[in-house]
Structures are given as structure tokens and as C-alpha cells.
Design an enzyme around this catalytic site. Sequence first.
Site, PDB file in Angstrom:
ATOM      1  CB  ILE A 279      -0.952  -0.008   1.214  1.00 17.57           C
ATOM      2  CG1 ILE A 279      -1.956  -1.163   1.100  1.00 17.57           C
ATOM      3  CG2 ILE A 279      -1.665   1.331   1.357  1.00 17.57           C
ATOM      4  CD1 ILE A 279      -2.892  -1.074  -0.089  1.00 17.57           C
TER       5      ILE A 279
ATOM      6  CB  CYS B 222      -7.284  -7.359   4.167  1.00 18.82           C
ATOM      7  SG  CYS B 222      -6.026  -6.654   3.111  1.00 18.82           S
TER       8      CYS B 222
ATOM      9  CE  LYS C  77      -9.548  -1.771   4.737  1.00 19.61           C
ATOM     10  NZ  LYS C  77      -9.005  -1.823   3.396  1.00 19.61           N
TER      11      LYS C  77
ATOM     12  N   GLY D 146      -7.875 -15.880   2.697  1.00 23.19           N
ATOM     13  CA  GLY D 146      -6.484 -15.573   3.036  1.00 23.19           C
ATOM     14  C   GLY D 146      -6.193 -14.102   2.813  1.00 23.19           C
TER      15      GLY D 146
ATOM     16  CG  ASP E 154      10.127  -0.163   4.414  1.00 21.22           C
ATOM     17  OD1 ASP E 154       8.928  -0.210   4.074  1.00 21.22           O
ATOM     18  OD2 ASP E 154      10.709  -1.110   5.007  1.00 21.22           O
TER      19      ASP E 154
ATOM     20  CB  THR F   5      -2.580  -3.224  11.599  1.00 23.34           C
ATOM     21  OG1 THR F   5      -3.363  -3.300  10.382  1.00 23.34           O
ATOM     22  CG2 THR F   5      -2.128  -1.793  11.810  1.00 23.34           C
TER      23      THR F   5
ATOM     24  CG  ASN G 134     -11.779  -5.285   4.264  1.00 28.26           C
ATOM     25  OD1 ASN G 134     -12.206  -4.986   3.153  1.00 28.26           O
ATOM     26  ND2 ASN G 134     -10.495  -5.269   4.562  1.00 28.26           N
TER      27      ASN G 134
ATOM     28  CE1 TYR H  66      -3.344 -11.942  -0.958  1.00 31.50           C
ATOM     29  CE2 TYR H  66      -5.729 -12.073  -0.620  1.00 31.50           C
ATOM     30  CZ  TYR H  66      -4.604 -11.334  -0.911  1.00 31.50           C
ATOM     31  OH  TYR H  66      -4.704  -9.972  -1.144  1.00 31.50           O
ATOM     32  CE  LYS H  67      -6.454 -10.086  -4.386  1.00 32.69           C
ATOM     33  NZ  LYS H  67      -7.342  -8.936  -4.170  1.00 32.69           N
TER      34      LYS H  67
HETATM   35  N1  SAJ Z   1     -12.756 -15.083  -1.398  1.00 32.34           N
HETATM   36  C1  SAJ Z   1     -13.674 -16.149  -1.373  1.00 32.34           C
HETATM   37  N2  SAJ Z   1     -14.900 -15.965  -1.954  1.00 32.34           N
HETATM   38  C2  SAJ Z   1     -15.253 -14.773  -2.549  1.00 32.34           C
HETATM   39  C3  SAJ Z   1     -14.299 -13.697  -2.554  1.00 32.34           C
HETATM   40  C4  SAJ Z   1     -13.051 -13.890  -1.976  1.00 32.34           C
HETATM   41  O1  SAJ Z   1     -13.407 -17.224  -0.853  1.00 32.34           O
HETATM   42  O2  SAJ Z   1     -16.368 -14.687  -3.079  1.00 32.34           O
HETATM   43  C5  SAJ Z   1     -11.438 -15.270  -0.765  1.00 32.34           C
HETATM   44  C6  SAJ Z   1     -10.255 -15.007  -1.712  1.00 32.34           C
HETATM   45  O3  SAJ Z   1      -9.928 -16.191  -2.412  1.00 32.34           O
HETATM   46  C7  SAJ Z   1      -9.143 -14.605  -0.743  1.00 32.34           C
HETATM   47  C8  SAJ Z   1      -9.903 -13.852   0.343  1.00 32.34           C
HETATM   48  O4  SAJ Z   1     -11.281 -14.255   0.222  1.00 32.34           O
HETATM   49  O5  SAJ Z   1      -8.514 -15.743  -0.181  1.00 32.34           O
HETATM   50  C9  SAJ Z   1      -9.801 -12.341   0.249  1.00 32.34           C
HETATM   51  O6  SAJ Z   1     -10.063 -11.998  -1.059  1.00 32.34           O
HETATM   52  P1  SAJ Z   1     -10.408 -10.464  -1.471  1.00 32.34           P
HETATM   53  O7  SAJ Z   1     -10.842 -10.475  -2.863  1.00 32.34           O
HETATM   54  O8  SAJ Z   1     -11.306  -9.881  -0.493  1.00 32.34           O
HETATM   55  O9  SAJ Z   1      -9.052  -9.748  -1.433  1.00 32.34           O
HETATM   56  P2  SAJ Z   1      -8.143  -8.883  -0.472  1.00 32.34           P
HETATM   57  O10 SAJ Z   1      -8.173  -9.388   0.888  1.00 32.34           O
HETATM   58  O11 SAJ Z   1      -6.878  -8.850  -1.212  1.00 32.34           O
HETATM   59  O12 SAJ Z   1      -8.775  -7.408  -0.537  1.00 32.34           O
HETATM   60  C10 SAJ Z   1      -9.744  -6.991   0.386  1.00 32.34           C
HETATM   61  C11 SAJ Z   1     -10.679  -6.083  -0.399  1.00 32.34           C
HETATM   62  N3  SAJ Z   1     -11.818  -5.742   0.435  1.00 32.34           N
HETATM   63  C12 SAJ Z   1     -13.042  -5.724  -0.090  1.00 32.34           C
HETATM   64  O13 SAJ Z   1     -13.278  -5.976  -1.239  1.00 32.34           O
HETATM   65  C13 SAJ Z   1     -14.145  -5.315   0.859  1.00 32.34           C
HETATM   66  C14 SAJ Z   1      -9.924  -4.829  -0.802  1.00 32.34           C
HETATM   67  O14 SAJ Z   1     -10.791  -3.926  -1.419  1.00 32.34           O
HETATM   68  C15 SAJ Z   1      -9.312  -4.166   0.445  1.00 32.34           C
HETATM   69  O15 SAJ Z   1      -8.649  -2.994   0.153  1.00 32.34           O
HETATM   70  C16 SAJ Z   1      -8.361  -5.163   1.040  1.00 32.34           C
HETATM   71  O16 SAJ Z   1      -9.111  -6.300   1.473  1.00 32.34           O
HETATM   72  C17 SAJ Z   1      -7.681  -4.498   2.237  1.00 32.34           C
HETATM   73  O17 SAJ Z   1      -6.564  -4.043   2.041  1.00 32.34           O
HETATM   74  O18 SAJ Z   1      -8.291  -4.379   3.280  1.00 32.34           O
END
Ligand code: SAJ
Length: 462
Positions: free
Chosen positions: A30, A282, A228, A279, A49, A106, A232, A345-346
Site C-alpha cells: 500500500i 486483510c 473500512k 487468506g 522503510d 497491522t 471488509n 491467497y487469491k
Molecule cells: N474469497 C472467497 N470468496 C469470494 C471472494 C473472496 O473465498 O467470493 C477469498 C479469496 O480467495 C481470498 C480472500 O477471500 O482468499 C480475500 O479476497 P479479497 O478479494 O477480499 O481480497 P483482499 O483481501 O486482497 O482485498 C480486500 C478487499 N476488500 C473488499 O473488497 C471489501 C480490498 O478492497 C481491500 O482494500 C483489502 O481487502 C484491504 O486491504 O483491506
Amino acid sequence: MRYLNTNAKDLPSLLRKGKLRITVMGLGRIGLPTAALFANAGAKVTGVDIVKEVVKETNAGRCLFKDEPGLPEIVRSSVKAGALRATMAPEEAISSAHFAIICVPTPVDETKSPDYSAMVKVSHTVGKSLKKGSVVVVESTVGPGIVEEMMLPILESESGRKVGDDFGLVSCPERSDPGNIVQNMRSVPRIVGGYNVESTNLVAALYESAFGVKTIRLTSPKTANAVKLTENLFRDVNIALANEFALLYEKLGVDAIEVINACATKYNFMPHYPGAGVGGPCLPSNSYYLISEGIKVGNIPYIIRLAREINDRMPDHVVELVGEALNETGKTIRGSRIAILGASYKPNVKDVQLTPVEKVVSRLREMGAEVELYDPMFKGEKLFGLSVQSSVQKAVRMADCVVIGTAHSEFKALDLRELSQLTRAHAALVDARNVVDPSDAVGAHFAFRGVGRSGPRDKAAR
Ligand code: SAJ
């Protein structure tokens, strides 16, 4: 109080004239794009950093996040233009800054309690060199109240200055999707909640003029941090609900993916999909920020906590499906050769922070399986104590079971018939990320299981 001896109206011209000095604390996934985009917008940016390698690479115009589209180019051009530099020495960078932007991690510790040690440390560091009239901006994700109750007293005691009178304090939590951060930072509206209206308006003007995004101005840092977490946790809880439907429908012989796709045709249904679990840096941790604040005031957020438990159990369910599919081929996990496709994780990011796949790998190895791993983002590297294979073909050779752990784009084009020629005959295939069509898997003679899929069946039922 006129921070920076300017106001929200005049700030955009200060930025354009290169008169704005911004210091970003933490050059992670970020912090680095935040610093580079401000530099790209005309500000003089210093990134601070604690990792020597990060500072060296940044000053060489190189970017560690090659999986972030557009970021390497912006870092290179900003450093080349002299608008962005990095340092390990924070004092001068903070004392000369108009804005000190905090982007430190965090995480949660092994007891699932928020670990705010980096926030405490950076509050002391910034406080020690804080200039009168400057504004501190918190982008890191924290529990509601942490900025006011934990950071503010440290900033005041270290600086000997008064918030509101001498310096501004604002929460502007990052809302960017790893793997799509630059595009997100230039399009997703920013949440801005300041200690007072002046600092809120100033920071809103900063992000509007530098990133070209809309801003939502809120009444306090606490409110901004609650926004926020709410967005999430809304996601984490809905993913848990999708996983719960999947576990139930598997038993009822109903295809949960078919159900969710059909539900998604209704205007007020936001589809979330079941899978191997949740995963990343966040979602697996953010819930505990709110749970810990809830506990402090005697309110346990039950749904949020239960959602964590459900999502954390999904890797074990994937292992159960592996056992079932192998049994169908007359084998057991013990002694079987299992190829795992995808570790991140994604999809399409190079990040295994809290990835559910690691739990699947260690569980299968504990149960006596020989595990091979392939991930296009980590070819030839070491992960989870394993060497990541250089290709799908190498990983699945003579496998008794193939498990899809991450929905990388490369796997969407998998030729299952070709795959079944490389694995042992009549091998098992477990799809933990809804990547393959179950009937294609059955058509390629795999013993198939999928999270939320109701086992092998013919085309009609798909
Ligand atoms: N996942 C599922 N099913 C779904 C969507 C996701 O199992 O339908 C899993 C993904 O495979 C992954 C995890 O959830 O393992 C998180 O995926 P994510 O797409 O939420 O990705 P993050 O954690 O990288 O990003 C999230 C996002 N939050 C939201 O969409 C509300 C992003 O916008 C935030 O900025 C980020 O957290 C953050 O930094 O907080």
C-alpha cells in the site's frame, strides 16, 4: 487552525507547483503505490522503510510488486524525475513534511489479538519530528478508536504539540485490492475522517487532486476506521455464508455454484463464492480488530466471530474432499502423490500471506501424502517447505490427485484431458476454487469433488 499555512482550496495548486512535501511511512504493497502516485501527481515524496532492501530497490527505481499492473513504471519514472526517494532515516523526512502518511502493517498475533506494535512505534517516530502545522494521515487498517485513543496521546507527548491546534490527525484507510492497486487508488472513492473539519477537508482535497478520486468526508477518524472494517467484514461474513451454503448443499446434492449464480440474477443479491477459505493480509485479521474493540465495551460480535471460524475451517473441508475423491479411486491420502495447483491467497497476485493453501498442504503432508506444488507466481521458488515446480505438467506427473487451490487465470485454460494423460490413470481432481466445469472433469475420467459441488454427475444437472 490553518495547517500547512494553506487551505483545501489552494492545496491543488501547491501540489501542481511541486511545493508539497509528503512523507510515507512504510513502503509495502500500500505504501509504495501511495508514495509513487503522490510523486507522480507533483508532490516531493520521501518514503521511509525499516527494510534496507526496500529502500535500496526503491531508490534504484525498482519495484518489488511486479504483480501490480502499472506500479513498476510509476515508481521508475517518479524516482527518475527526482520526485520520489526512499530512506531508513525518518527524522528529516518527517520534520520537513506537510503530510506524514502512515502505511505500516497491522497483523494479528497467534492469539488473534491485533498487533499494533508497528503503529505504536511509528507514532513515536512521527511524534518526535512532527512539524507544527503538518497533518498526520493514517492509511493502515485499525480498530475504531485506535487513532484517537492509542496514537494521538503518543503523537502529542512525543511532539509536545496539541492535536487540532498544532497538527492535524486524519484517518484515510486504504481501500485497494491487491493485484489491482494502482487502478483502485485512482478510482475507488476515499474515506476521510479527521480530528476536525479543517484537517478532514485538507486531506480530502489532497486525495481528490492527487489521485483524481471522490472523497467521503466523515466526522471522525473512529468513523472512518469503522467504515473500512465494516466493508471488509461484510465481505468475510458473506464469504462464510457462501461456504456454509456449500457445506450444506454438498450434502443435499445441490450445486451451490449453480444456486449462487442463479441468485445473482436478483438485483439485491451480491454473490460471494465458497472455496478453500479466506487468506491475505486483510480479511483473516480485520475481524479481530472489531472483536477486540467489542470485548473492551462488553459487546461480542457473534456473527463476525463465527464467520471467521467457518472460513478458517474450509481448508480442512478441502482435505476431506481429497480423501473422498481418492477413496473413489480406491486410494487413501496416506502414500498418495498429490499435486496442488495454486498457492497464492487469491488469483493473479504473488502473495501467500495467510493463504488457506498452506493449511491444506501441511494437513495432507501430516496425513502421509507426498505433495507437489505449482504456482505461476512462484515458479522455482521454495514455499511451505516445498520446491515450486516450473510447470503444471511437471507438478501433476504421476499424481493420484490434483487439487486446485487458487483460481489463477492460467488454470482457467487447463486441458483436463491432457492433464489426465499425465496423472495416474483415473486420478482424483478436487477443485477448491470453482475453476473447472465438473462435467469436463468427469468427462476426462477424473474422480471429481469441488467445494460446493455436489459430486460427479452428468451434464443435465450442472
Ligand atoms: N474469497 C472467497 N470468496 C469470494 C471472494 C473472496 O473465498 O467470493 C477469498 C479469496 O480467495 C481470498 C480472500 O477471500 O482468499 C480475500 O479476497 P479479497 O478479494 O477480499 O481480497 P483482499 O483481501 O486482497 O482485498 C480486500 C478487499 N476488500 C473488499 O473488497 C471489501 C480490498 O478492497 C481491500 O482494500 C483489502 O481487502 C484491504 O486491504 O483491506
